[in-house]
Write an enzyme that holds these catalytic residues in place. Structure first.
Site, PDB file in Angstrom:
ATOM      1  N   CYS A  57       0.841  -1.217   0.000  1.00 18.73           N
ATOM      2  CA  CYS A  57       0.000   0.000   0.000  1.00 18.73           C
ATOM      3  C   CYS A  57       0.865   1.251   0.000  1.00 18.73           C
ATOM      4  O   CYS A  57       0.541   2.248  -0.646  1.00 18.73           O
ATOM      5  CB  CYS A  57      -0.924   0.020   1.218  1.00 18.73           C
ATOM      6  SG  CYS A  57      -2.060  -1.374   1.281  1.00 18.73           S
ATOM      7  N   ARG A 134      -7.929  -3.991  -3.079  1.00 19.79           N
ATOM      8  CA  ARG A 134      -7.359  -2.891  -3.886  1.00 19.79           C
ATOM      9  C   ARG A 134      -8.330  -2.609  -5.037  1.00 19.79           C
ATOM     10  O   ARG A 134      -8.247  -3.222  -6.107  1.00 19.79           O
ATOM     11  CB  ARG A 134      -5.990  -3.286  -4.432  1.00 19.79           C
ATOM     12  CG  ARG A 134      -4.994  -3.589  -3.338  1.00 19.79           C
ATOM     13  CD  ARG A 134      -3.606  -3.857  -3.882  1.00 19.79           C
ATOM     14  NE  ARG A 134      -2.813  -4.511  -2.856  1.00 19.79           N
ATOM     15  CZ  ARG A 134      -2.262  -3.893  -1.817  1.00 19.79           C
ATOM     16  NH1 ARG A 134      -2.421  -2.589  -1.675  1.00 19.79           N
ATOM     17  NH2 ARG A 134      -1.568  -4.570  -0.918  1.00 19.79           N
TER      18      ARG A 134
HETATM   19  C1  BEZ Z   1       0.622  -4.607   1.854  1.00 15.98           C
HETATM   20  O1  BEZ Z   1       1.810  -4.866   1.890  1.00 15.98           O
HETATM   21  O2  BEZ Z   1       0.206  -3.506   1.486  1.00 15.98           O
HETATM   22  C2  BEZ Z   1      -0.388  -5.662   2.201  1.00 15.98           C
HETATM   23  C3  BEZ Z   1      -0.120  -6.960   1.833  1.00 15.98           C
HETATM   24  C4  BEZ Z   1      -1.041  -7.936   2.154  1.00 15.98           C
HETATM   25  C5  BEZ Z   1      -2.213  -7.605   2.840  1.00 15.98           C
HETATM   26  C6  BEZ Z   1      -2.477  -6.296   3.169  1.00 15.98           C
HETATM   27  C7  BEZ Z   1      -1.564  -5.309   2.838  1.00 15.98           C
END
Ligand code: BEZ
Length: 220
Positions: A57, A134
């Site tokens: 993110c 997302r």
């Molecule tokens: C992240 O790194 O943004 C992420 C990865 C897996 C689940 C939620 C966030």
């Protein structure tokens, strides 16, 4: 006495569909209370992310921040959303500025009660029952939902593709054309195919670059 106040709709009766008005909402954000209506007359890239202070993110926020100036010139706003609190969002965007040197100039909604997430179908229970996936919703200046993209938790979005998509939609609206696969700004566009036999007969003599009567391109 029976209340006459209509209960607020907080769950989508069906997922938002492209070509229809984007569901209206009011929410708390890092810019204070915000309404979808506030973005009327500009394009909006409305996106959700799973959680603040997570690496993928963070790369997405940095990538969106990197195209803020270009989007501004195109009359496009950005707005993020997750179920984290306003305080968490503030701490995270400050951290992104400190660690990556990028100022987040767009609001981030704190959807702790998942009201907006449910309205837009942002929760994918197979991936997470609590966090938003997302998701990207492209909304035009009339408030019509023009495109929807869903990405899984583990894959960061390609913001160049989102930018390309908005440029393609703006080109379509400006010139009443379609854009072909892998189109990039400056490339030829597709002329709408003729709708009658008579138009089909004329099409090859209209000055377009045609492979055949149904497949004609032009520069814009
Ligand atoms: C992240 O790194 O943004 C992420 C990865 C897996 C689940 C939620 C966030």
């Amino acid at each position: 006495m029976e209340s006459k106040i209509e209960p607020q709709v907080t769950e989508a009766r069906h997922l938002p569909r492209i070509g229809e008005p984007a569901p209206p909402f009011e929410a708390e954000s890092t810019f204070g209370p915000i309404r979808l209506e506030d973005f009327r007359e500009s394009w909006l890239i409305f996106f959700s992310h799973p959680a603040d202070f997570t690496p993928v993110c963070t790369t997405e926020f940095a990538a969106f921040a990197g195209m803020q100036d270009e989007l501004k010139e195109m009359n496009v706003h950005l707005m993020g959303l997750s179920i984290d609190s306003v305080m968490a969002h503030i701490a995270w965007v400050r951290n992104i500025e400190e660690k990556f040197g990028l100022k987040i100039q767009f609001p981030v909604i704190a959807d702790s009660d998942r009201k907006v997430a449910n309205l837009y179908g942002m929760i994918m229970p197979g991936e997470s029952k609590t966090e938003t996936a997302r998701c990207v919703f492209v909304i035009d200046p009339e408030g019509i939902l023009r495109a929807v993209i869903y990405y899984p938790m583990t894959t960061g979005r390609n913001v160049e593709e989102i930018l390309r998509l908005v440029k393609a939609l703006q080109t379509t609206d400006e010139h009443t054309v379609s854009t072909p696969a892998n189109w990039q700004p400056g490339n030829p566009v597709i002329v709408p195919p003729p709708r009658t036999q008579e138009m089909a007969e004329e099409r090859m003599n209209e000055g377009y670059d045609c492979k055949d009567w149904y497949f004609c391109q032009k520069a814009v």
